[in-house]
Design an enzyme around this catalytic site. Sequence first.
Site, PDB file in Angstrom:
ATOM      1  N   TYR A 238     -40.530 -14.663  -6.947  1.00 40.46           N
ATOM      2  CA  TYR A 238     -40.798 -13.681  -8.008  1.00 40.46           C
ATOM      3  C   TYR A 238     -42.246 -13.200  -7.983  1.00 40.46           C
ATOM      4  CZ  TYR A 238     -41.869 -12.077 -12.772  1.00 40.46           C
ATOM      5  OH  TYR A 238     -42.328 -11.370 -13.858  1.00 40.46           O
ATOM      6  N   LYS A 242     -43.838  -9.562  -6.754  1.00 43.18           N
ATOM      7  CA  LYS A 242     -44.550  -8.749  -7.759  1.00 43.18           C
ATOM      8  C   LYS A 242     -45.978  -8.461  -7.293  1.00 43.18           C
ATOM      9  CE  LYS A 242     -43.335  -7.537 -11.426  1.00 43.18           C
ATOM     10  NZ  LYS A 242     -42.710  -6.253 -11.842  1.00 43.18           N
TER      11      LYS A 242
END
Length: 492
Positions: A238, A242
């Site tokens: 994640y 990002k």
Amino acid sequence: MEFGSVVQFLEDKTILITGATGFLAKILLEKILRVQPNVKKIYLLLRAADAKSASQRLQNEILGKDLFTILKEKWGADLNSLISKKIVLVPGDISYDDDLGVKDSNLREEIWSQLDVVVNLAATTNFDERYDVALGINTMGAKHVLCFAKKCVKLKVLVHVSTAYVSGERAGLILETSYGRGDTLNGVSGLDIDEEKKLVDQKLNELQAEGATTEEIKGAMKEMGIERAKVYGWPNTYVFTKAMGEMLVGDLKENLSVVIIRPTIVTSTLKEPFPGWVEGIRTIDSLAVGYAKGRLTCFLGDITGIVDVIPADMVVNAMIVAMAAHANRPFDDAIYQVGSSVRNPVRYTNLQDFGFHYFTKKPWIGKDGKPVKVGRVKVLSSMANFHGYMAIRYLLLLKGLELANIAFCRYFEKMYTDLNRKIKFVMKLVELYRPYLFFRGVFDDMNTEKLRIAAVENNIETDMFYFDPKAIDWEDYFTNIHIPGVVKYVFR
């Protein structure tokens, strides 16, 4: 920094919101419609096969939520008319291409000619998401949204929502600084985002050629994400994807005005549209759920450590104020970390106390109709202590039950299954959150504080667009707002 009324800024503006069915996106939509019904148009990009399924998603996953109760009370029978005038549904997918998967060419041209603001909230937030999925949405999707925004002739600002945890496991004061393309957290060189995409495609082709099952491909993609993240110093898929998304936005923005918002752990609403609205099990709430149901009796972490949480309505307010402040200001380096760890820190020991007091007074009722009794969670201060504790307390017992099951014709099956489920639950939580259980960083929010000060100095509607973490009484918030909200909207 000078800017005028935020409410006036929103008037007659055309806004595109991606990830429209997400938690923050819904709060943003509700807020704009409630405080400025004279917004010109809000385009909502959501994944749907066609206009009919997009409309169903709008009704079921957005307007049908309790979040819109206040708006419904305010407008009554006129709400449908407001919605039909102001909201335009855009079936699409940011992972698709620079046109965001919008197949209707007339609609694309209309959007490009009308848009004033783009807010990119589309993301997958699973720590262990499939690498191909996370790369497609969080990284390449960010690039596609930027490229789409650059085609908008009237665009004033792009707001890209990231996460404060792109910093990885860094300790100390974490500044609001940008990432250059190819930057890594551990100094390992060679991070090439285009190459990462090629590696994913290559791996998928190999798996398909080998005749791998859907589940096998899913598992391999999840493992690949974690492996690639760790090569360059990030703890999970994640935050790695990002961070790469931020790199592409910063590298390709040219003369476009771009704001990057980095929230910390987003929790339920503090005040608006009402206190305590939350959706889904959000990070720390998985601990609350496990604790209330009696599954979480021990955990791993630094009990004195700071856990950086921020209510969702404060994040949305900061987004809207930043949007107004940076309209038509392309050369500002606008990165805002929205959190509480510097100005009003709350610690794990506080959360433990709040949870214990709440669920002692108002225990969770189990499937058997009896209240679940909670106690103090035993917190272990190292991985070695944790594994030792689990081995002595549970794994030996589990092994004994397994043998007893065989000897007594599976008489202890239910007991074995229950204990096994509890152990797996704790181990999964520890594995997912391990990088943050001993997190030693605090998030500088100097830029965000300057934005707050500028809003006050410019006589902006600070009562309407509040985002000062100092105003939060954490004990009151958790015991009277957040935990009751989780019980009401997540447990039910």
